[in-house]
Scaffold this motif. Structure first.
Motif, PDB file in Angstrom:
ATOM      1  N   LEU A  91       0.835  -1.190   0.000  1.00  0.00           N
ATOM      2  CA  LEU A  91       0.000   0.000   0.000  1.00  0.00           C
ATOM      3  C   LEU A  91       0.873   1.244   0.000  1.00  0.00           C
ATOM      4  O   LEU A  91       1.837   1.336   0.769  1.00  0.00           O
ATOM      5  N   LEU A  92       0.554   2.194  -0.874  1.00  0.00           N
ATOM      6  CA  LEU A  92       1.216   3.488  -0.917  1.00  0.00           C
ATOM      7  C   LEU A  92       0.280   4.546  -0.338  1.00  0.00           C
ATOM      8  O   LEU A  92      -0.921   4.547  -0.628  1.00  0.00           O
ATOM      9  N   SER A  93       0.826   5.458   0.465  1.00  0.00           N
ATOM     10  CA  SER A  93       0.031   6.543   1.034  1.00  0.00           C
ATOM     11  C   SER A  93       0.831   7.836   0.974  1.00  0.00           C
ATOM     12  O   SER A  93       2.038   7.861   1.214  1.00  0.00           O
ATOM     13  N   GLY A  94       0.151   8.944   0.628  1.00  0.00           N
ATOM     14  CA  GLY A  94       0.799  10.250   0.519  1.00  0.00           C
ATOM     15  C   GLY A  94       0.081  11.282   1.355  1.00  0.00           C
ATOM     16  O   GLY A  94      -1.148  11.209   1.537  1.00  0.00           O
ATOM     17  N   ASP A  95       0.810  12.264   1.878  1.00  0.00           N
ATOM     18  CA  ASP A  95       0.219  13.244   2.780  1.00  0.00           C
ATOM     19  C   ASP A  95       0.412  14.665   2.278  1.00  0.00           C
ATOM     20  O   ASP A  95       0.983  14.903   1.204  1.00  0.00           O
TER      21      ASP A  95
ATOM     22  N   ILE B  41       5.541  10.170   0.901  1.00  0.00           N
ATOM     23  CA  ILE B  41       4.884   8.932   0.466  1.00  0.00           C
ATOM     24  C   ILE B  41       5.533   7.761   1.208  1.00  0.00           C
ATOM     25  O   ILE B  41       6.759   7.646   1.249  1.00  0.00           O
ATOM     26  N   ILE B  42       4.688   6.897   1.794  1.00  0.00           N
ATOM     27  CA  ILE B  42       5.167   5.751   2.569  1.00  0.00           C
ATOM     28  C   ILE B  42       4.652   4.472   1.930  1.00  0.00           C
ATOM     29  O   ILE B  42       3.512   4.406   1.453  1.00  0.00           O
ATOM     30  N   LEU B  43       5.501   3.446   1.901  1.00  0.00           N
ATOM     31  CA  LEU B  43       5.134   2.120   1.400  1.00  0.00           C
ATOM     32  C   LEU B  43       4.934   1.184   2.588  1.00  0.00           C
ATOM     33  O   LEU B  43       5.803   1.079   3.461  1.00  0.00           O
ATOM     34  N   TRP B  44       3.766   0.501   2.615  1.00  0.00           N
ATOM     35  CA  TRP B  44       3.424  -0.433   3.685  1.00  0.00           C
ATOM     36  C   TRP B  44       3.279  -1.838   3.115  1.00  0.00           C
ATOM     37  O   TRP B  44       2.955  -2.021   1.946  1.00  0.00           O
ATOM     38  N   GLU B  45       3.484  -2.843   3.966  1.00  0.00           N
ATOM     39  CA  GLU B  45       3.338  -4.245   3.557  1.00  0.00           C
ATOM     40  C   GLU B  45       2.338  -4.948   4.467  1.00  0.00           C
ATOM     41  O   GLU B  45       2.390  -4.823   5.688  1.00  0.00           O
TER      42      GLU B  45
ATOM     43  N   VAL C  27       7.428  -0.353   5.444  1.00  0.00           N
ATOM     44  CA  VAL C  27       8.546  -0.800   4.611  1.00  0.00           C
ATOM     45  C   VAL C  27       9.564   0.320   4.449  1.00  0.00           C
ATOM     46  O   VAL C  27      10.733   0.164   4.802  1.00  0.00           O
ATOM     47  N   LEU C  28       9.138   1.437   3.927  1.00  0.00           N
ATOM     48  CA  LEU C  28      10.073   2.544   3.696  1.00  0.00           C
ATOM     49  C   LEU C  28       9.305   3.814   3.375  1.00  0.00           C
ATOM     50  O   LEU C  28       8.118   3.780   3.027  1.00  0.00           O
ATOM     51  N   GLN C  29      10.011   4.909   3.514  1.00  0.00           N
ATOM     52  CA  GLN C  29       9.506   6.203   3.047  1.00  0.00           C
ATOM     53  C   GLN C  29      10.250   6.551   1.774  1.00  0.00           C
ATOM     54  O   GLN C  29      11.475   6.475   1.720  1.00  0.00           O
ATOM     55  N   LEU C  30       9.503   6.891   0.730  1.00  0.00           N
ATOM     56  CA  LEU C  30      10.146   7.172  -0.545  1.00  0.00           C
ATOM     57  C   LEU C  30      11.130   8.329  -0.397  1.00  0.00           C
ATOM     58  O   LEU C  30      10.785   9.372   0.175  1.00  0.00           O
ATOM     59  N   PRO C  31      12.343   8.154  -0.888  1.00  0.00           N
ATOM     60  CA  PRO C  31      13.371   9.191  -0.683  1.00  0.00           C
ATOM     61  C   PRO C  31      13.099  10.469  -1.454  1.00  0.00           C
ATOM     62  O   PRO C  31      13.501  11.549  -1.027  1.00  0.00           O
ATOM     63  N   GLN C  32      12.424  10.367  -2.591  1.00  0.00           N
ATOM     64  CA  GLN C  32      12.182  11.553  -3.400  1.00  0.00           C
ATOM     65  C   GLN C  32      10.775  12.072  -3.094  1.00  0.00           C
ATOM     66  O   GLN C  32       9.787  11.643  -3.679  1.00  0.00           O
TER      67      GLN C  32
END
Length: 633
Positions: free
Chosen positions: A88-92, A97-101, A112-117
């Motif tokens: 799942l991707l979520s943006g604020d 933007i954060i990626l969840w598993e 999972v991680l926070q998108l670097p860009q």
């Protein structure tokens, strides 16, 4: 840890989560997992439509969540049969933007991680496609005028590391894009097409390889207002070969357009397709040519869908069925779901003989207080449709028909869509009362018969006693006449006292299975059935059990709405958890008293253990102690 500490251990289990959906487009996503994600303030909430319960919230964002997107989404459920994890991707609003598993084995979530860009401003839309069972390409856009395209490779084992890479960053100028859609080009799967639309009323098409290098291909003109939603279909096939795809777009001009992208040199106008119904018009309006590598595609207008009376915020193709047919792994149904600010969702399908697209199903919210839908979504099986609206509420319909369509409303979770300011348990411990800056007071209770069927606690909103015209700051439950009463304070100088009507008492009995002599005696004494809302949303007037209902003259005002034309509520006794339409208007409590004295906005309330004294304070530090003599009134 000592033996005494072990003996004093307390187990804490989560029983219930109530939350409303952030009021923004692109906030909700229905995944191939069958779960729905949405932003609830700074958290990502996950709810299960089958149980109408919010399962968990994912903390991590430091700003309000604008949008979510599942990988795989319902469109790619046919590619998710053997996946052990979904993402799942979520943006604020901060551009993060954060990626969840989600592990399907143990139902546990992992950050999972926070998108670097990151974007420099709020994320407005996220879209993605599954190019294989272990690889996805996604795109995000923001009000900063940038569109980022990335690739994520999922781990081969649960809990492994995801590989993330940025493929491209596009800058579209001052007129930001607010809608995106990605697709693989038919006959040229090495190339992807990205459609984006926004404030300039145009649809911009970009083509690129899976490794990146997206270039501007062409733009589609026709809409006369902001583009609000875009969605590509899966490829349409002829003789087993994919030769075209369809793009559906919606706009604030109230019109839905269907565009066709056909591979040039192919028999694009033949009638045989991979879809269940034939949807071909006799002729097409030719548009620009899109070039991708060595292939070129003729873009044309397939159809215009006119029927909504307000902005169309969302359009979405029905997810393909997974049943193989004629050697094709999946079938793209000829069905589009649209959601509009006119308070309706519509399902559009082509007429079988002429191919003209028609509105075949219309569902919506009839409450006068509703302000329309921000988005509509299909379930993975295409049998359910979900809308989220301006009031932060969900609306779910399921097709329960066998031979003919029969769309019926279903239970959904609910909650406040703004900050919850105060809560109070009832004196009978049967329910929880909460107030919020969304200007509502809500009652949550465990519905016993639903819980017994589910084998677990099943909490639902059972009433909305107060719908106010000011932000509500505080509440306390008091005692009086033996009935349920509470006092609430808002951004005004008055504390208001509310009394439970007969319809609520009977509904509470159904929820808690408490047909005690106390409740029977109390119901005999209560002569108020429910309440009506005033035109300005302040006072709530009682509806008496034996009152005669007079039909208002609807013809005297020449059809014009006036402050006096607010429709009457119809208090009802519910034998199962009520849905949003019922909660918003038919579960009000009457206001019995007003408590004056403060010169500024009320800030807090509390009462003594006997429920006879109420203390209140306002923003200039005044404190009042009110002795309640409600037994004799």
């Amino acid at each position: 840890m000592s033996s005494n500490d072990t003996a004093n251990e307390v187990d804490v289990n989560r029983v219930f989560i109530g939350a409303g959906c952030n009021r923004i487009v692109n906030n909700v996503s229905w995944g191939a997992s069958g779960l729905v994600s949405f932003g609830a303030q700074n958290a990502v909430a996950i709810f299960c439509p089958k149980t109408a319960q919010i399962l968990t919230t994912l903390p991590g964002h430091k700003a309000s969540v604008n949008c979510t997107h599942w990988l795989p989404s319902t469109k790619f459920a046919f590619k998710a049969k053997h996946l052990e994890s979904h993402y799942l991707l979520s943006g604020d609003t901060d551009g993060v933007i954060i990626l969840w598993e989600l592990s399907l084995v143990d139902k546990k979530w992992r950050h999972v991680l926070q998108l670097p860009q990151s974007h420099k401003k709020g994320v407005t839309c996220i879209t993605g496609i599954m190019v294989s069972q272990s690889e996805a390409v996604f795109a995000s856009t923001s009000s900063d005028g940038a569109v980022h395209i990335g690739e994520v490779v999922f781990p081969s084992i649960p809990g492994g590391d995801c590989k993330l890479s940025c493929l491209e960053s596009l800058f579209v100028g001052s007129k930001a894009m607010v809608a995106l859609s990605l697709a693989e080009l038919p006959g040229n799967t090495d190339h992807l097409v990205l459609a984006m639309g926004g404030l300039d009323n145009k649809i911009h098409l970009y083509c690129g390889q899976r490794t990146g290098k997206f270039v501007r291909a062409c733009e589609l003109k026709g809409h006369t207002d902001w583009i609000r939603s875009l969605d590509f279909s899966l490829p349409v096939c002829t003789s087993g070969e994919a030769i075209s795809i369809l793009l559906v777009s919606s706009s604030q001009d109230k019109v839905i357009r269907i565009w066709k992208m056909a591979l040039r040199g192919s028999s694009a106008n033949t009638q045989s397709t991979c879809r269940k119904e034939v949807i071909s018009l006799a002729s097409y309006i030719e548009g620009p040519v899109l070039v991708a590598g060595s292939s070129s595609y003729q873009v044309s207008v397939e159809s215009l869908l006119i029927g909504h009376e307000d902005w169309v915020y969302s359009v979405q193709w029905e997810p393909p069925s997974t049943a193989p047919s004629d050697g094709v792994s999946c079938q793209q149904p000829s069905s589009i779901l649209s959601a509009s600010m006119d308070k309706t969702m519509m399902i559009w399908q082509p007429e079988k003989t002429t191919g003209i697209w028609m509105n075949v199903v219309t569902v919506g919210e009839l409450s006068h207080s509703a302000l329309g839908f921000y988005g509509g979504h299909w379930s993975p099986d295409g049998r359910s449709i979900l809308a989220h609206g301006y009031g932060g509420a969900f609306h779910l319909w399921r097709n329960v028909g066998v031979d003919i369509d029969n769309w019926q409303p279903q239970k959904v979770p609910s909650g406040h869509f703004a900050a919850v300011m105060d809560i109070s348990w009832s004196r009978s411990s049967d329910y929880l009362l909460s107030v919020s800056h969304d200007q509502t007071t809500r009652v949550f209770a465990s519905w016993k018969n639903v819980a017994s069927l589910m084998g677990e606690n099943s909490w639902h909103e059972v009433a909305r006693p107060q719908v106010h015209g000011h932000d509500i700051n505080c509440v306390t439950i008091i005692q009086g006449k033996g009935n349920h009463r509470f006092v609430s304070g808002a951004d005004e100088k008055v504390a208001r006292v509310f009394e439970a009507p007969l319809s609520f008492l009977k509904t509470l009995n159904h929820a808690t299975f408490q047909e005690s002599s106390f409740h029977e005696d109390l119901q005999a004494d209560v002569q108020i059935l429910g309440a009506n809302m005033s035109a300005l949303g302040l006072s709530q007037k009682p509806i008496y059990v034996n009152a005669t209902r007079e039909t208002a003259d609807r013809h005297g005002n020449d059809g014009l709405d006036t402050l006096e034309s607010v429709p009457d509520a119809v208090p009802a006794v519910f034998t199962e958890p009520p849905i949003e339409d019922q909660l918003a208007w038919h579960t009000l409590w009457p206001e019995s008293h007003k408590l004056y004295g403060h010169g500024n906005e009320l800030f807090s309330l509390c009462c003594d253990h006997e429920g006879k004294l109420v203390a209140s304070s306002c923003k200039v530090y005044d404190v009042f102690l009110v002795a309640l003599n409600l037994y004799s009134n």
